[in-house]
Design a protein around this motif. Sequence first.
Motif, PDB file in Angstrom:
ATOM      1  N   GLN A  54       0.872  -1.169   0.000  1.00 56.12           N
ATOM      2  CA  GLN A  54       0.000   0.000   0.000  1.00 56.12           C
ATOM      3  C   GLN A  54       0.911   1.222   0.000  1.00 56.12           C
ATOM      4  OE1 GLN A  54      -2.621   0.138   3.337  1.00 56.12           O
ATOM      5  NE2 GLN A  54      -3.715  -1.714   2.766  1.00 56.12           N
ATOM      6  N   GLN A  78      -3.322   8.127  -1.139  1.00 54.58           N
ATOM      7  CA  GLN A  78      -2.950   6.771  -1.524  1.00 54.58           C
ATOM      8  C   GLN A  78      -2.388   6.851  -2.940  1.00 54.58           C
ATOM      9  OE1 GLN A  78      -2.943   4.112   0.265  1.00 54.58           O
ATOM     10  NE2 GLN A  78      -4.385   4.467   1.901  1.00 54.58           N
ATOM     11  N   SER A  80      -0.615   4.269  -6.344  1.00 61.25           N
ATOM     12  CA  SER A  80      -0.523   2.895  -6.846  1.00 61.25           C
ATOM     13  C   SER A  80       0.536   2.826  -7.947  1.00 61.25           C
ATOM     14  CB  SER A  80      -1.875   2.406  -7.359  1.00 61.25           C
ATOM     15  OG  SER A  80      -2.348   3.248  -8.379  1.00 61.25           O
ATOM     16  N   ASN A 119       3.294   0.740   3.056  1.00 58.68           N
ATOM     17  CA  ASN A 119       2.727   0.138   4.259  1.00 58.68           C
ATOM     18  C   ASN A 119       2.964   0.976   5.521  1.00 58.68           C
ATOM     19  OD1 ASN A 119       1.804  -2.005   2.691  1.00 58.68           O
ATOM     20  ND2 ASN A 119       3.733  -3.088   2.923  1.00 58.68           N
TER      21      ASN A 119
END
Length: 162
Positions: A54, A78, A80, A119
Amino acid sequence: MKAASHVSLYMVHEGFDERTYRDDIALARTQEELPLGRTVKRVIIKRKFSRKAQLQVAGWGLFDEARYLERSKLQWLQQSFKPEQACSTYALAPGMMCVENDIHKRPSLGDSGCGLIANFVQQIGLVSFRHSGLKHIVIYMNVSYYYGWIQRGARQLICTKV
């Protein structure tokens, strides 16, 4: 306790190129130790990281680039990974990696140098720049790629008398 500190010494990567952003990484030594606590945390730096992690990035950059409006508090998002083969179309230099973002949820002007955290504990990247034609593609310096340079540089900064 104050969270800001003055930089007493810094080191820019010897291969840094302002035109291409190759080796866009530096280290800084502060005059005082940073006060660890609720808002200032240590991060782990390793030689490798998982592309399944993550990802989060936090920064103080602009929240409205069109009107050049600044943030009054730290923001985080967030992130990705873009598939490795997709990043190869951008002709990235060694040590660079790309992350795809929602066009409205991405690092902004003023976020360069902010950490990409996996994370919530491992720093794996540093915001370098956004792709010129694709503002939702952010290019990061891969901290793991520079692990040896970071180790040598930190040792040199720590051992240098100011």
